[in-house]
Scaffold this active site. Sequence first.
Site, mmCIF file in Angstrom:
data_model
loop_
_atom_site.group_PDB
_atom_site.id
_atom_site.type_symbol
_atom_site.label_atom_id
_atom_site.label_comp_id
_atom_site.label_asym_id
_atom_site.label_seq_id
_atom_site.Cartn_x
_atom_site.Cartn_y
_atom_site.Cartn_z
ATOM 1 N N ILE A 196 11.586 -21.717 -2.870
ATOM 2 C CA ILE A 196 12.683 -20.897 -2.352
ATOM 3 C C ILE A 196 12.133 -19.869 -1.374
ATOM 4 C CG2 ILE A 196 12.560 -19.351 -4.353
ATOM 5 C CD1 ILE A 196 15.631 -18.876 -3.946
ATOM 6 N N ILE B 218 13.893 -16.493 0.643
ATOM 7 C CA ILE B 218 14.932 -15.612 1.165
ATOM 8 C C ILE B 218 14.243 -14.886 2.321
ATOM 9 C CG2 ILE B 218 16.518 -13.694 0.741
ATOM 10 C CD1 ILE B 218 17.261 -16.163 -0.872
ATOM 11 N N GLY C 19 16.590 -8.666 -3.460
ATOM 12 C CA GLY C 19 16.899 -7.819 -4.606
ATOM 13 C C GLY C 19 18.377 -7.680 -4.931
ATOM 14 N N GLY D 59 20.357 -10.516 -5.933
ATOM 15 C CA GLY D 59 20.819 -11.634 -6.742
ATOM 16 C C GLY D 59 21.130 -12.906 -5.975
ATOM 17 N N ASN E 220 3.811 -11.112 -7.122
ATOM 18 C CA ASN E 220 5.213 -11.226 -6.718
ATOM 19 C C ASN E 220 6.123 -10.970 -7.920
ATOM 20 O OD1 ASN E 220 7.570 -11.744 -5.367
ATOM 21 N ND2 ASN E 220 6.918 -13.728 -4.553
ATOM 22 N N ALA F 256 9.992 -11.760 -7.794
ATOM 23 C CA ALA F 256 10.318 -13.183 -7.943
ATOM 24 C C ALA F 256 10.184 -13.599 -9.402
ATOM 25 C CB ALA F 256 9.410 -14.031 -7.064
ATOM 26 N N TYR G 249 13.038 -15.379 -11.736
ATOM 27 C CA TYR G 249 12.866 -16.669 -12.422
ATOM 28 C C TYR G 249 13.125 -16.526 -13.918
ATOM 29 C CZ TYR G 249 10.496 -17.797 -8.020
ATOM 30 O OH TYR G 249 10.181 -17.980 -6.695
ATOM 31 N N GLU G 250 12.667 -15.429 -14.504
ATOM 32 C CA GLU G 250 12.903 -15.195 -15.928
ATOM 33 C C GLU G 250 14.397 -15.055 -16.220
ATOM 34 O OE1 GLU G 250 8.858 -12.866 -17.346
ATOM 35 O OE2 GLU G 250 10.446 -11.699 -16.384
#
Length: 192
Positions: free
Chosen positions: A92, A94, A101, A103, A133, A136, A140-141
């Site tokens: 990914i 962005i 930050g 969402g 990072n 990120a 992911y969590e």
Amino acid sequence: MYFKRFIGERIYLSPLNVEDYLKYAEWINDLEVSIALFEMKTPITAQGERQIIEDLSKENVFAIVVNEIDKLVGNIGLHNINWISRNAELGILIGDKFYWGQGYGKEAIELILDYAFNMLNLHSVYLKVYGYNTNAIKCYEKVGFKYAGRLREAIEVAGERYDVIYMDILRDEFESVYVKSIVEKKKKGLKP
């Protein structure tokens, strides 16, 4: 031009538009953006990026586009798909820092995981992330990824050593996170 392939609340995933190569080249050549990417440690020309986008457009890689204004903010994809073991690697980007930050990455990941598990019938999706990072990793969590391992001090950046962290999510773990998200949205009166 973009096509609404997978639609979320604030974004949709569209097939890549090769004509966006200049925007991608701008992002990739921004050190603040590219420092998180595994393959982009050297500057890239506009023509080089055009070739990369052309190649990626033939794979399971999609543009991340803001719903209301049809604005490209990044891309997301499934790489190294193993159809026998039914797994793939998530990537990914962005690239538009204005959207960091907020969402948008989380929503894009949920859309691509829905595609991976419910359309491609994959069993697991994994990713690699640099230890520094932390934003990120938190994202992911939140989606449901678990730690799967790490290569300790595997990379050096600005004279410091960092781990490469591996994370993964199984189909049944995603479904429980996704269903929970739908239930929460319905309680708030939002569209799932």
